[in-house]
Design an enzyme around this catalytic site. Structure first.
Site, PDB file in Angstrom:
ATOM      1  N   GLU A 270      29.666   7.782  -4.954  1.00  0.00           N
ATOM      2  CA  GLU A 270      31.001   8.002  -4.371  1.00  0.00           C
ATOM      3  C   GLU A 270      31.384   9.446  -4.616  1.00  0.00           C
ATOM      4  OE1 GLU A 270      34.109   5.211  -5.586  1.00  0.00           O
ATOM      5  OE2 GLU A 270      35.588   6.829  -5.591  1.00  0.00           O
ATOM      6  N   GLU A 275      41.765  13.033  -4.467  1.00  0.00           N
ATOM      7  CA  GLU A 275      42.631  11.921  -4.844  1.00  0.00           C
ATOM      8  C   GLU A 275      43.873  12.527  -5.470  1.00  0.00           C
ATOM      9  OE1 GLU A 275      40.666   8.008  -6.351  1.00  0.00           O
ATOM     10  OE2 GLU A 275      39.610   9.686  -7.281  1.00  0.00           O
TER      11      GLU A 275
END
Ligand code: CA
Ligand code: CA
Ligand code: CA
Length: 391
Positions: A270, A275
């Site tokens: 990932e 974020e």
């Protein structure tokens, strides 16, 4: 006051009354607004019509002057502020004041303005003060977004643009994006229900909009992914976005290995391009997750902070990775802030040498961001101006 002056005043008064009585219909009409006016803001209601009435018609023209003034609606943005004169030709007792409304596509609160009668000839304003309220009711679903902020370079030496979505059409391109649906309570104890509804994701005014909404204690949002549609191994990837904010809000622009359905997470790898935890809206995080099995999951990453109390919700920034066979570098507005090389996974498999697909979502709640509280405002949105891949 002298007797003489008093007498003169009486004389003038009686002369005036006498004059009035010479008119066949001498009553002075009283002028009033019978109603307020309320309409949706759309093309059919681009002019609000305010009826104005006289309590009696006369054999003279009656005029009334008026002024259109803001309450919560903004002059020049929501309506045209004017002054004018309305004429009631002799024998008539009704007229209309027209106010031009500015119709746009953007969600607004219901907003109000007022029309005030300011003076009359041959009539009197009923009660000494007459005003009517115009209420412009919201008819739109599109959130207005600034276009300000950092712009990525439109080329890089030695690289070619191999794919982009500029979100310039008015629909989400099904050749580029599909949806993850449901997901309330997924692995991270998130609260949102992901939908494919236009309430939660749409393209408008050049941006992909992902909108987290609250309905009671239920939350809806959207999570778009390019799995099996657009997958890339390596490249300079630029994503220009405005991010949401607030306690319990968790936007992400990230990638998973295309072998996710067969290999599972975290073995597929990932790459979190960006974020943000909404309670710290001035910092973003770039991270990789890896591990041969769930039990061996590891991650590493870095953060970038805006100075001076700025947040990523105020204007566009560009979130990038520069990803090649040697490793990955994360950038915000072309400023690198973290790097890993291809030894980073140590004795575990290095999964970042395979095709990956994009995911973009706004989560609500979860173990990392915590949960919304009274300080969290909804709706919250992430606006994505473009996703570009150069190789
Ligand atoms: Ca408006
Ligand atoms: Ca509007
Ligand atoms: Ca765009």
């Amino acid at each position: 006051m002298t007797q003489h002056f008093q007498f003169t005043l009486y004389l003038v008064f009686f002369m005036l009354i006498a004059c009035d009585k010479d008119e066949p219909s001498g009553a002075v009409p009283s002028i009033s607004f019978p109603i307020n006016v309320s309409h949706l803001e759309n093309d059919e209601n681009a002019v609000f019509e305010f009826p104005v009435v006289l309590n009696v018609s006369t054999n003279r023209d009656v005029t009334v002057t008026y002024e259109v003034k803001p309450i919560t609606a903004v002059a020049g943005e929501d309506f045209i502020a004017t002054t004018g004169t309305l004429i009631f030709p002799q024998g008539t007792a009704s007229g209309t004041i027209e106010v031009e409304i500015i119709v746009d596509d953007f969600i607004e609160k219901d907003e109000q303005f007022r029309v005030v009668l300011t003076g009359s000839s041959n009539g009197v304003i009923a009660g000494g003060l007459q005003e009517a309220i115009g209420t412009i009711r919201n008819d739109d679903t599109v959130i207005q977004v600034t276009s300000d902020g950092y712009e990525a370079a439109d080329s890089y030496p030695g690289r070619a643009l191999v794919w982009s979505d500029e979100f310039e059409t008015n629909q989400i391109n099904p050749q580029h994006w599909t949806y993850d649906l449901g997901a309330s309570g997924w692995g991270n104890q998130e609260l949102q229900n992901y939908t494919s509804s236009a309430e939660n994701s749409y393209v408008a005014n050049g941006n992909l909009m992902i909108v987290a909404k609250e309905n009671g204690s239920q939350y809806t949002s959207a999570r778009l992914k390019s799995i099996d549609l657009q997958e890339f191994q390596y490249g300079r990837i630029d994503v220009r976005a405005i991010l949401p904010f607030g306690q319990g809000i968790w936007p992400a622009i990230w990638m998973l290995g295309a072998n996710f359905p067969s290999s599972g997470w975290p073995a597929c790898g990932e790459i979190d391009i960006m974020e943000l935890i909404g309670s710290s809206p001035g910092s973003v995080h770039g991270t990789i997750h890896y591990g041969n099995s769930w039990a061996q999951h590891q991650f590493t990453g870095g953060s970038r902070y805006l100075s001076g109390g700025q947040t990523f919700a105020e204007e566009f920034h560009v979130f990038s990775i520069d990803w090649n066979e040697n490793g990955i570098t994360w950038l915000v507005d072309d400023q690198p802030f973290y790097s890993v090389d291809n030894n980073v996974t140590g004795n575990q498999n290095y999964p970042f040498d395979n095709p990956f697909f994009f995911i973009m979502n706004v989560a609500v709640g979860g173990q990392w961001p915590g949960y919304p509280n009274a300080t969290t405002s909804f709706p919250q949105f992430m606006a994505v101006d473009y996703v570009r891949v150069y190789q």
